[in-house]
Design an enzyme around this catalytic site. Sequence first.
Site, short mmCIF file in Angstrom:
data_model
loop_
_atom_site.label_atom_id
_atom_site.label_comp_id
_atom_site.label_asym_id
_atom_site.label_seq_id
_atom_site.Cartn_x
_atom_site.Cartn_y
_atom_site.Cartn_z
N LYS A 179 0.83 -1.22 0.00
CA LYS A 179 0.00 0.00 0.00
C LYS A 179 0.86 1.26 0.00
O LYS A 179 0.46 2.28 -0.56
CB LYS A 179 -0.98 -0.01 1.18
CG LYS A 179 -2.06 -1.07 0.98
CD LYS A 179 -3.33 -0.83 1.78
CE LYS A 179 -4.39 -1.84 1.33
NZ LYS A 179 -5.60 -1.84 2.09
N LYS B 200 -5.01 -10.04 -5.93
CA LYS B 200 -6.24 -10.37 -5.21
C LYS B 200 -7.38 -9.43 -5.61
O LYS B 200 -7.12 -8.28 -5.99
CB LYS B 200 -6.01 -10.38 -3.69
CG LYS B 200 -6.07 -9.05 -3.02
CD LYS B 200 -6.22 -9.18 -1.50
CE LYS B 200 -6.39 -7.78 -0.95
NZ LYS B 200 -7.31 -7.63 0.13
N LYS C 265 -11.20 -3.89 -3.40
CA LYS C 265 -12.11 -2.74 -3.56
C LYS C 265 -11.41 -1.61 -4.31
O LYS C 265 -12.03 -0.82 -4.99
CB LYS C 265 -12.50 -2.15 -2.21
CG LYS C 265 -13.25 -3.06 -1.30
CD LYS C 265 -13.58 -2.27 -0.02
CE LYS C 265 -13.83 -3.18 1.14
NZ LYS C 265 -12.83 -3.09 2.20
N1 AQP Z 1 -9.75 -11.10 -2.42
C1 AQP Z 1 -10.10 -11.54 -1.23
N2 AQP Z 1 -10.34 -12.86 -1.02
C2 AQP Z 1 -10.72 -13.32 0.22
N3 AQP Z 1 -10.87 -12.51 1.29
C3 AQP Z 1 -10.66 -11.18 1.11
N4 AQP Z 1 -10.73 -10.12 1.95
C4 AQP Z 1 -10.41 -8.99 1.27
N5 AQP Z 1 -10.11 -9.27 0.01
C5 AQP Z 1 -10.26 -10.64 -0.14
C6 AQP Z 1 -11.12 -10.22 3.34
O1 AQP Z 1 -12.22 -9.35 3.56
C7 AQP Z 1 -12.17 -8.85 4.89
C8 AQP Z 1 -12.37 -7.37 4.89
O2 AQP Z 1 -11.30 -6.75 4.23
P1 AQP Z 1 -11.03 -5.21 4.45
O3 AQP Z 1 -12.01 -4.42 3.72
O4 AQP Z 1 -10.99 -4.91 5.86
O5 AQP Z 1 -9.59 -4.95 3.89
P2 AQP Z 1 -8.75 -5.52 2.72
O6 AQP Z 1 -8.27 -6.88 3.07
O7 AQP Z 1 -7.70 -4.51 2.44
O8 AQP Z 1 -9.80 -5.64 1.51
P3 AQP Z 1 -9.81 -5.03 0.06
O9 AQP Z 1 -11.11 -5.32 -0.53
O10 AQP Z 1 -8.62 -5.44 -0.72
O11 AQP Z 1 -9.76 -3.48 0.29
P4 AQP Z 1 -8.74 -2.41 -0.20
O12 AQP Z 1 -8.79 -2.44 -1.69
O13 AQP Z 1 -9.29 -1.15 0.39
O14 AQP Z 1 -7.39 -2.80 0.34
C9 AQP Z 1 -10.81 -9.28 5.47
O15 AQP Z 1 -11.01 -10.39 6.32
C10 AQP Z 1 -10.03 -9.67 4.26
O16 AQP Z 1 -9.07 -10.66 4.55
#
Ligand code: AQP
Length: 355
Positions: free
Chosen positions: A115, A217, A220
């Site tokens: 990040k 992965k 969002k």
């Molecule tokens: N691709 C994924 N596959 C399985 N699990 C996932 N999680 C996120 N992406 C995947 C799980 O969703 C929960 C919430 O995640 P978060 O929003 O707190 O943060 P993150 O992991 O940073 O998710 P994103 O969607 O990738 O957000 P951004 O783009 O903002 O960084 C967690 O349990 C995570 O493991």
Amino acid sequence: MSGFKQLVFSGVQPTGNLHLGNYLGAIKKFVALQESNDCIYCVVDLHSLTAQLVHDDLVAQTRSITAAFLASGIDPKKHIVFNQSRVMQHAELAWIFNCVARIGWMNRMTQFKDKAGKDRENASLGLLAYPSLMAADILVYRATHVPVGDDQKQHLELTRDIAQKFNNDFSARIASLGVGVPMQIGDETVNGFFPITEPVIGGPAARIMSLRDGSKKMSKSDPSDLSRINLTDDADTISKKIRKAKTDPDALPGEVAGLEGRPEAENLVGIYAGLADMTKEAVLAEFGGRQFSDFKPALADLAVEKLAPVAGEMRRISADTAYIDAVLRDGGERAGTKAEATMKTVREIIGLLDN
Ligand code: AQP
């Protein structure tokens, strides 16, 4: 052996539309675990500030994640649903953990490296300290189990390291105050104040990948909306995204070993398995030898069947912001009482005067 009462905690950041990865990797597990555990589920709004301080729609996104929790079937009366910033003890314990954790531990976090990118000096201090706040979120309730996607595994290991170091650093105070709980560390039974939390990761959908690139992965923050299926996508959009998902020209193999080196194929099989509550082996037993032109429509139908009811319920709940806010207020009060009970003892262990 652990003398800690079993308690589940997890959080989701209000940083955008929830996608299929969040749903299969985390929220579906939240729902399953609530059947036989006490659970605390949190919209971690303070975490969302680490990457972007000024959000035009933080309130709306906090409500939207809450609506997704409720629409997926989480019961806010039996369990606790709230947004993190209402319970200031999370930030208080995070500060203490900032003083327990070492900078080297934080610097090794792959999510920080990803990040922060090349310009690390310009990343917020909050982004570096993110895992310390996450440890506080979990340990302020002395939670024993944390369901998350695979990407959070390293942060949970750090949570365990922080708990263990706190327990060691303050072992004499914990013993003299009589606030230790017996637990097994290797061959030894020791008394600690914080549990060594167990991650709940696994299953075929622990890491859902981008529909456009099987090595990234699903996220969002990916600029391409075609890379993910949002929980709010309608049936046509879901079908279109699956139709356009990157694949290779070969038929599906009959066994999991045949997915080796085929990340996009493996991802679509994992999504099918996660949605249908099947193993990848069982999916391949059904679809092995078939072309993607056969498999993709079956996957699209399944995704629509499973996600449409959640999306519909989310729309219905989202319209009632007064109800959502009442759930968060009530959850915040109940969470706050528990968090304050932990912090009273933590202050005593450390020697922070609060009488
Ligand atoms: N691709 C994924 N596959 C399985 N699990 C996932 N999680 C996120 N992406 C995947 C799980 O969703 C929960 C919430 O995640 P978060 O929003 O707190 O943060 P993150 O992991 O940073 O998710 P994103 O969607 O990738 O957000 P951004 O783009 O903002 O960084 C967690 O349990 C995570 O493991």
